[in-house]
Design a protein around this motif. Sequence first.
Motif, PDB file in Angstrom:
ATOM      1  N   MET A  30      44.322  46.378  37.242  1.00 27.15           N
ATOM      2  CA  MET A  30      43.297  45.625  36.513  1.00 27.15           C
ATOM      3  C   MET A  30      42.034  45.492  37.334  1.00 27.15           C
ATOM      4  O   MET A  30      42.069  45.449  38.563  1.00 27.15           O
ATOM      5  CB  MET A  30      43.830  44.239  36.135  1.00 27.15           C
ATOM      6  CG  MET A  30      45.010  44.274  35.176  1.00 27.15           C
ATOM      7  SD  MET A  30      45.603  42.610  34.773  1.00 27.15           S
ATOM      8  CE  MET A  30      46.934  42.992  33.637  1.00 27.15           C
ATOM      9  N   ASP A  31      40.905  45.401  36.650  1.00 25.98           N
ATOM     10  CA  ASP A  31      39.618  45.273  37.337  1.00 25.98           C
ATOM     11  C   ASP A  31      39.414  43.870  37.914  1.00 25.98           C
ATOM     12  O   ASP A  31      38.688  43.695  38.887  1.00 25.98           O
ATOM     13  CB  ASP A  31      38.473  45.593  36.367  1.00 25.98           C
ATOM     14  CG  ASP A  31      38.432  47.072  35.999  1.00 25.98           C
ATOM     15  OD1 ASP A  31      38.926  47.877  36.808  1.00 25.98           O
ATOM     16  OD2 ASP A  31      37.929  47.399  34.919  1.00 25.98           O
ATOM     17  N   SER A  32      40.024  42.874  37.292  1.00 22.59           N
ATOM     18  CA  SER A  32      39.814  41.490  37.727  1.00 22.59           C
ATOM     19  C   SER A  32      40.658  41.167  38.962  1.00 22.59           C
ATOM     20  O   SER A  32      41.535  41.931  39.366  1.00 22.59           O
ATOM     21  CB  SER A  32      40.166  40.530  36.588  1.00 22.59           C
ATOM     22  OG  SER A  32      41.488  40.763  36.151  1.00 22.59           O
ATOM     23  N   ASP A  33      40.387  40.006  39.550  1.00 24.07           N
ATOM     24  CA  ASP A  33      41.122  39.542  40.736  1.00 24.07           C
ATOM     25  C   ASP A  33      42.489  39.034  40.288  1.00 24.07           C
ATOM     26  O   ASP A  33      42.595  38.054  39.546  1.00 24.07           O
ATOM     27  CB  ASP A  33      40.325  38.420  41.411  1.00 24.07           C
ATOM     28  CG  ASP A  33      41.019  37.914  42.679  1.00 24.07           C
ATOM     29  OD1 ASP A  33      42.027  38.535  43.083  1.00 24.07           O
ATOM     30  OD2 ASP A  33      40.562  36.908  43.248  1.00 24.07           O
ATOM     31  N   THR A  34      43.539  39.687  40.733  1.00 21.61           N
ATOM     32  CA  THR A  34      44.905  39.310  40.313  1.00 21.61           C
ATOM     33  C   THR A  34      45.795  38.973  41.507  1.00 21.61           C
ATOM     34  O   THR A  34      47.018  39.055  41.421  1.00 21.61           O
ATOM     35  CB  THR A  34      45.547  40.459  39.506  1.00 21.61           C
ATOM     36  OG1 THR A  34      45.631  41.636  40.346  1.00 21.61           O
ATOM     37  CG2 THR A  34      44.748  40.776  38.255  1.00 21.61           C
ATOM     38  N   LYS A  43      45.095  27.219  37.218  1.00 25.15           N
ATOM     39  CA  LYS A  43      45.033  28.603  37.709  1.00 25.15           C
ATOM     40  C   LYS A  43      46.405  29.249  37.712  1.00 25.15           C
ATOM     41  O   LYS A  43      46.559  30.424  37.343  1.00 25.15           O
ATOM     42  CB  LYS A  43      44.429  28.628  39.117  1.00 25.15           C
ATOM     43  CG  LYS A  43      42.941  28.345  39.172  1.00 25.15           C
ATOM     44  CD  LYS A  43      42.417  28.491  40.596  1.00 25.15           C
ATOM     45  CE  LYS A  43      40.916  28.241  40.651  1.00 25.15           C
ATOM     46  NZ  LYS A  43      40.383  28.397  42.039  1.00 25.15           N
ATOM     47  N   ARG A  78      32.886  47.483  42.252  1.00 24.49           N
ATOM     48  CA  ARG A  78      34.099  47.386  41.441  1.00 24.49           C
ATOM     49  C   ARG A  78      34.770  48.751  41.293  1.00 24.49           C
ATOM     50  O   ARG A  78      35.997  48.851  41.291  1.00 24.49           O
ATOM     51  CB  ARG A  78      33.758  46.808  40.066  1.00 24.49           C
ATOM     52  CG  ARG A  78      34.951  46.738  39.123  1.00 24.49           C
ATOM     53  CD  ARG A  78      34.637  46.030  37.840  1.00 24.49           C
ATOM     54  NE  ARG A  78      34.447  44.603  38.044  1.00 24.49           N
ATOM     55  CZ  ARG A  78      34.240  43.731  37.063  1.00 24.49           C
ATOM     56  NH1 ARG A  78      34.199  44.143  35.819  1.00 24.49           N
ATOM     57  NH2 ARG A  78      34.074  42.452  37.321  1.00 24.49           N
ATOM     58  N   LYS A 100      38.499  49.889  42.435  1.00 21.58           N
ATOM     59  CA  LYS A 100      39.419  50.551  41.509  1.00 21.58           C
ATOM     60  C   LYS A 100      39.976  51.835  42.119  1.00 21.58           C
ATOM     61  O   LYS A 100      41.187  52.070  42.102  1.00 21.58           O
ATOM     62  CB  LYS A 100      38.684  50.864  40.197  1.00 21.58           C
ATOM     63  CG  LYS A 100      39.513  51.638  39.194  1.00 21.58           C
ATOM     64  CD  LYS A 100      38.678  51.982  37.968  1.00 21.58           C
ATOM     65  CE  LYS A 100      39.464  52.867  37.013  1.00 21.58           C
ATOM     66  NZ  LYS A 100      38.659  53.269  35.833  1.00 21.58           N
TER      67      LYS A 100
END
Length: 491
Positions: free
Chosen positions: A212-216, A248, A460, A464
Amino acid sequence: MNTNIKMYQSSNVTQQLNLAPQLLNWLKILQVSSVELSELVDRELVSNPALEAASPEESPMADDIGSDVLASSADGIDLCRSEVGERLGVLADIDEEWRLADEPRLSSSHVLQEKHDFTMDHIASTSRLQDELEQAILFADLSETHAEAARIIAGSIDGRGYLDASLEDIAKASGLDVSEIAVVLEKFQALAPAGIGARDLRECLTLQLKAMDSDTELAQMLVNNWLDHLAAGRAVMVADHLGEDADKVEAAFRLIRTLDPEPGKNDPSVPTEYVEADLEIRSKNGELHVELLDERLPKLQLSSYCKRLLDARQGSKADLEYIRGKVREASFLIQGISQRQDTMLKVARQIVRVQQEFLSSENGALQPLTMNKVAAMIGVHETTVSRAIANKYIRTERGLIEMRSFFKVGYRCADGSSVTPERVKTRLEAFIDAEEALKPLTDAHISERFKKEGLKVARRTVAKYREELGIPSSKERLIRARRREELAIAV
């Protein structure tokens, strides 16, 4: 209550294009695979008395039928051969207009190109998982031994998408060390669809989160250490234990619930599909040549018996109209197949011209190539190229390759040249390999280095690509470097 009803008369002018069924069939002929085309021809030979297979010593005789036979029939269409080609071009233009009619303007040309190529690529049906993995390995930057090990891994994926073999077994089969197989597995997992190649549920979910591109990072940590508490709904308890915000943690749990625990079952085409090469690229005297592989297709011609009936005007008016219609259908099929083969050859020759390096060497890399560029080269519309490569395969010295795999969007360099994402990844690895262990490069630093070299790669995008390569973040690399240094001091 007002019951007055008023009636008005008005007139307006609109443009409407009624597409002939023959033209729509022609577009289908251009797009179908060789197997489907062969089946279509077999059906037409059975159902159309005006169509027959020519013997080897005979030549197709579509051109022997006069324009009077092809003109005027019950459906009111009046087309000669040159007009058919023009109508096909017009149809392609209209198809493009419909596709772009509601497309919003995008500020980034690169985003527009990616969206455009996604649309073009998906005219062809999605490949099966094993085919997708094989194509990913073929175009990956892997050594020959690592590529072979990756193929063994791909062959060991079960119906759920999990790795159904131990690293030790794969090491024995490939002749490599277990530690080296672990490295290959990491690269394979980065190449494969998210979650494919995992050894257990936790690894499967973690791979999907990393993609995923978001912070996980929080979700990954919860998967690895607190997954058992997910089903029990203990987000508050976990948050208290970790000292994290409860909202969160709950949001991370919700994200984890959206993941697929068995990504392999999403394969849309489980039944085995057999494909045949439409073209072959061979090396002759040091040069690459393209050849059509159309042995499966019979040479078609119009029936001489039906031609004699029309010439003699024998039979009733209804019978002659029926025969004339069948002759026209047969003629459209013969010309459509000829157009299809010619277009595929032209596209393949441009692929060979641009992708010489990839086709000539086992370690050759793909060059940026778009359908728009090929369309301009051969003088057709872009949608024609898209249909011409859909479901088509080329036999090469590097194996059977889907035609659309040769098309790659490139990054524009400052000097006007382009490079593929694969080359950007190779350069990214070189940056990290050369970094100081205790001063690792952040994604932002790497983005700046690309900029200095004339390549605009967003932070980003760097993140990736780094995750796809299985490279840890700068923070994780720093922690590992410090541990190695501490161990060295202790020794």
